[in-house]
Every structure is written in C-alpha cells, then in structure tokens.
Design an enzyme around this catalytic site. Structure first.
Site, PDB file in Angstrom:
ATOM      1  N   LYS A   1      -1.874 -25.123  70.893  1.00 54.12           N
ATOM      2  CA  LYS A   1      -0.760 -24.498  70.140  1.00 54.12           C
ATOM      3  C   LYS A   1       0.598 -24.871  70.696  1.00 54.12           C
ATOM      4  O   LYS A   1       1.575 -24.995  69.952  1.00 54.12           O
ATOM      5  CB  LYS A   1      -0.898 -22.978  70.083  1.00 54.12           C
TER       6      LYS A   1
ATOM      7  N   VAL B   1      -4.636 -21.229  66.750  1.00 54.92           N
ATOM      8  CA  VAL B   1      -4.136 -19.864  66.513  1.00 54.92           C
ATOM      9  C   VAL B   1      -5.306 -18.895  66.406  1.00 54.92           C
ATOM     10  O   VAL B   1      -6.191 -19.055  65.562  1.00 54.92           O
ATOM     11  CB  VAL B   1      -3.284 -19.797  65.225  1.00 54.92           C
TER      12      VAL B   1
ATOM     13  N   GLY C   1      -7.973 -18.214  68.245  1.00 49.97           N
ATOM     14  CA  GLY C   1      -9.337 -18.600  68.644  1.00 49.97           C
ATOM     15  C   GLY C   1     -10.298 -18.783  67.482  1.00 49.97           C
ATOM     16  O   GLY C   1     -10.184 -19.728  66.701  1.00 49.97           O
TER      17      GLY C   1
ATOM     18  N   LYS D   1       1.919 -19.528  68.785  1.00 46.59           N
ATOM     19  CA  LYS D   1       1.049 -19.272  67.627  1.00 46.59           C
ATOM     20  C   LYS D   1       1.871 -18.741  66.450  1.00 46.59           C
ATOM     21  O   LYS D   1       1.615 -19.092  65.293  1.00 46.59           O
ATOM     22  CB  LYS D   1      -0.041 -18.275  68.009  1.00 46.59           C
TER      23      LYS D   1
ATOM     24  N   GLY E   1     -11.726 -17.491  74.262  1.00 45.99           N
ATOM     25  CA  GLY E   1     -13.090 -17.693  74.759  1.00 45.99           C
ATOM     26  C   GLY E   1     -13.630 -19.011  74.238  1.00 45.99           C
ATOM     27  O   GLY E   1     -13.307 -19.428  73.115  1.00 45.99           O
TER      28      GLY E   1
HETATM   29  N1  HSE Z   1      -5.063 -17.728  76.203  1.00 47.59           N
HETATM   30  C1  HSE Z   1      -5.218 -17.532  74.821  1.00 47.59           C
HETATM   31  C2  HSE Z   1      -5.416 -16.062  74.540  1.00 47.59           C
HETATM   32  C3  HSE Z   1      -6.399 -18.326  74.345  1.00 47.59           C
HETATM   33  O1  HSE Z   1      -5.686 -15.310  75.476  1.00 47.59           O
HETATM   34  O2  HSE Z   1      -5.275 -15.640  73.410  1.00 47.59           O
HETATM   35  C4  HSE Z   1      -6.452 -18.514  72.884  1.00 47.59           C
HETATM   36  O3  HSE Z   1      -5.348 -19.168  72.400  1.00 47.59           O
END
Ligand code: HSE
Length: 433
Positions: free
Chosen positions: A106, A133, A135, A206, A303
C-alpha cells in the site's frame, strides 16, 4: 479443446504473505486451475536469503529479485517485498518487461501509484493491489467493480488490523500497549516498521487508495490528516466505555460539496454502531453510495493467509483474463480528477475532551466559561473519581460539533488555567447517523 498455457508466476519476497501465497497456489492448484481454465504455476521465487524450511516446489530460486522481474519465463510478478525502494524498482522493471504485477504494497501504491498505474496502462499490463487494503477483505473489487454503478459519498472504517488488535486488547483486557504490539508482530500482523501501524501511516496509505477508487481522483499521498494511537491511555478507553462509546482508529474519506475530508485518527463511536463492535485484527469498511445505500465489509485485515487470499484473487483474475477492469483505479489514469481536500482545522465533529484539574470550587465554571465564550456547547460533563493519593481529578466533557480550529483554540485557553494540567486528551467523536 485447445490447452491454454499455464500462467507463470514469479514471487518476489517470501515473508509471511509471500510464503502463504505460494502455499495456497500449491495446495489449491486443482481448484485454481478449474476456476481459471489453466494451470497457475509458481516458476520463479526471489528470496534474498535462504529459507531451508520453505517449499517452493519446482520453482527456480534467485537471490536477486530483479532476476524475477526480468525473467522471460514469468508472466506475472508478485511483489511482496514491501517498502518503496527495491519493490518500486521491481515493479517498474516488471512492467517495462511486459509483465502483469500483483502487489500487497500500500505504501508503494499510495506514494508512486499514479506513475506506476500510468506505466502499466500504457504497457497494456495489469497492476493489481487487492491485498494492499484491509488484508483479506475484497474491498478494492467491491468499490471498483461491484459498486461501479454507484456514486460513492463516503468510505470509512477500521483499516489497520494491528492498531485495532492493540486497542481491543487494551480496552477489554487492560493489557499494556507495548506488550500487545509485540504479540501483533509475532502474529505477522504488523508492518516491518510497526511505527507505521500505530502512528496512522499504514491506515493513511490505505485511505489514499480507497479515496482514489471511491471518488475517481488521483492517488494523493499528502491528503490525509493523521493521528495515531500512541497517546491513547487505558483510562481514556475506559471513560469512553462508561459513556457508551468505543474508541476505534478510523480512516475516513467523505465527500463534502466539491471537496473531500481525508483523515485518520482515533475516534469515539457509539457502542450500538456496527463499527464499534469490530474487534481484534478484524477490519471493517463502511461504504455509502447512492444506489446501494450503506454497506459494511468486515474481515481479517492482516495476517499471512488472509492477505495471501487477496493476492491469489488478483492472480486468478489475471489468469482468467477477466474480472479486472483493466484500469486499476476504475477509470483511465489520465481521466482521474483531483479533488480539493478540506483542511483538518475546518472539519467539524463532536469531541471527547479529558482534562485533569485541581479539585477547587469554581474550576468547572472557569472551564465551561472558556468553552461557552467561543460558542462551544457541552453535551455532557462528568467528573471522575481521582485515583488514591491524587490531588487532581479527571473531567470528561462531550462537546457538540465544532471545527478543530475552534476546539484547539478553546483547549489552549482551558489548559492555560492554573487549575488545569497539561495532560489532556482530545478525540473526535463520530456518530455515523
Ligand atoms: N500491518 C497491517 C495491519 C497489515 O496491521 O493492518 C495489513 O495491511
């Protein structure tokens, strides 16, 4: 029937998401082939170091990820390195070599997406970033494709899993910030630099992507006003709860006249709103659009496996050669129209203000006078019990909607009072009515 050639995938970066992507493509190879009408085969892996425990099947392995980007036997380069230097180079080279690109990056899309998308469109290749965006939530496809008949007026939600995980654990279990952050890192939720998760940078990246898709505007990295969760205390999370609110870290992009609000910050949400109940690593994105009305997309926001699910969806779209618009942001890059962004100071909202004051007669009236003289109206004011041994008492005030400029000015005047300490919490409240 003519056999279609397998789609050859080069994966650059074999961290949590890279490895999970390879595993899905290996373990679900028949299902993927059935859905694509062709085999999807990982033929080249770029890994800067050796991972004896990883299984890449028959794929060639290179230490130099640029070898993958240039490999004539690769059709799609999957960039899962992260960061904006090597990853940027990999994407440029891959596109210049006529390869489609899939990424979860992102930061790179938010910062350099305008140029990369223009390059991909000019080169006739796909640039896909569903995994960038939220996950595992298919929010890019939802906004770009499923809602293509709508004018979107707002996208708002919880778009960092790590921050939501930390706030949930702090609020529900009274756990310390640092301890929960370490757990989020161990679980593979956090960014390589977890500062990005807690200071709002990741959520801002994002939001930049979501706003661009929603409003047909170019990606605008400097647009969001940004506050992180570092300054939130368990005490404030608790006070918010007793007042019937939950504190969530939100990204909000909202049309207002011919301009847009773009902001990322901790927010009090009434506990009966759906967003208030989204806990742990879950993300949730609320979309308001003219035809469909309001919808909420909920799912794992971070994840390896959940994010790899989105990476694979992009790969499968390319293998099927349909399902993506051909325009990564929904309309051709050259037709995107910039929208002016409303400065933070001008944006109006309700507010939560927590002060710490010396418990003396007249102090309340001094505070309320500073607010009233600026036309700021109080919705409720609660004096909390002081901790044993403390001479100061916490006061929590909920304030009717005013712009940040007015609120900041009032807060300065309040803190200048002798009886008021400098330890203050000022948090926006969003009712989403
Ligand atoms: N580090 C990010 C989060 C991972 O915790 O949302 C996913 O973009």
């Amino acid at each position: 029937m003519t056999e279609i050639e397998p789609l050859r995938i080069g994966v650059c970066g074999v961290g949590t998401v890279g490895l999970a992507t390879i595993n899905i493509l290996q373990n679900q190879s028949s299902l993927v082939a059935a859905r694509c009408g062709r085999e999807v085969r990982v033929t080249h892996v770029g890994a800067r170091r050796d991972h004896p425990d990883h299984n890449y099947g028959d794929a060639k392995v290179s230490r130099d990820v640029m070898d993958v980007a240039r490999d004539p036997d690769v059709d799609v380069v999957v960039e899962l390195i992260g960061g904006t230097t090597v990853a940027h180079e990999v994407m440029k080279i891959a596109i210049e070599h006529g390869k489609h690109v899939v990424t979860a990056n992102k930061a790179l899309i938010a910062e350099h997406g305008n140029q990369l998308i223009a390059l991909a469109e000019a080169s006739g290749v796909q640039l896909c970033f569903e995994a960038a965006v939220a996950g595992g939530i298919p929010v890019i496809k939802s906004v770009r494709e499923a809602l293509a008949g709508n004018a979107v007026s707002e996208v708002a939600g919880i778009i960092n899993g790590t921050a939501n995980f930390i706030l949930t654990e702090m609020s529900n279990k009274g756990r310390a910030f640092e301890e929960v952050l370490l757990e989020a890192q161990a679980l593979g939720y956090a960014e390589a630099d977890p500062t990005f998760d807690v200071d709002g940078t990741d959520a801002a990246h994002k939001l930049v992507i979501l706003a661009s898709l929603a409003f047909g505007a170019p990606l605008s990295i400097d647009a969001p006003a940004k506050q992180g969760i570092q300054a939130l205390t368990p005490e404030d999370l608790d006070y918010a709860k007793t007042l019937g609110y939950r504190v969530k870290h939100l990204g909000i992009a909202r049309r207002a006249g011919g301009r847009i609000e773009m902001r990322v910050h901790p927010t009090l949400i009434p506990e009966d709103k759906q967003l208030a109940g989204i806990d742990g690593v879950l993300n949730a994105i609320m979309v308001k659009a003219d035809a469909v009305g309001e919808l909420l997309l909920v799912g794992p926001g971070a994840g390896g496996s959940a994010t790899a699910s989105s990476v694979c969806a992009d790969i499968i779209d390319i293998a099927r050669d349909h399902g993506v618009t051909g325009y990564p942001l929904g309309i051709p890059a050259g037709d995107l129209t910039p929208l002016p962004v409303i400065p933070w100071e001008e944006i109006s909202s309700e507010w939560y203000l927590r002060l710490r004051v010396t418990d003396r007669p007249g102090v309340m009236s001094d505070i309320t006078q500073k607010l009233a003289s600026r036309g700021i109206s109080i919705e409720s004011l609660v004096q909390k019990a002081s901790k044993e041994g403390d001479t100061d008492v916490p006061i929590v005030i909920l304030i009717h909607a005013v712009p940040a400029s007015l609120m900041n000015d009032a807060m300065k005047a309040v803190v200048a009072l002798d009886e008021v300490q400098s330890d203050v919490a000022l948090i926006r409240v969003e009712s989403f009515d």
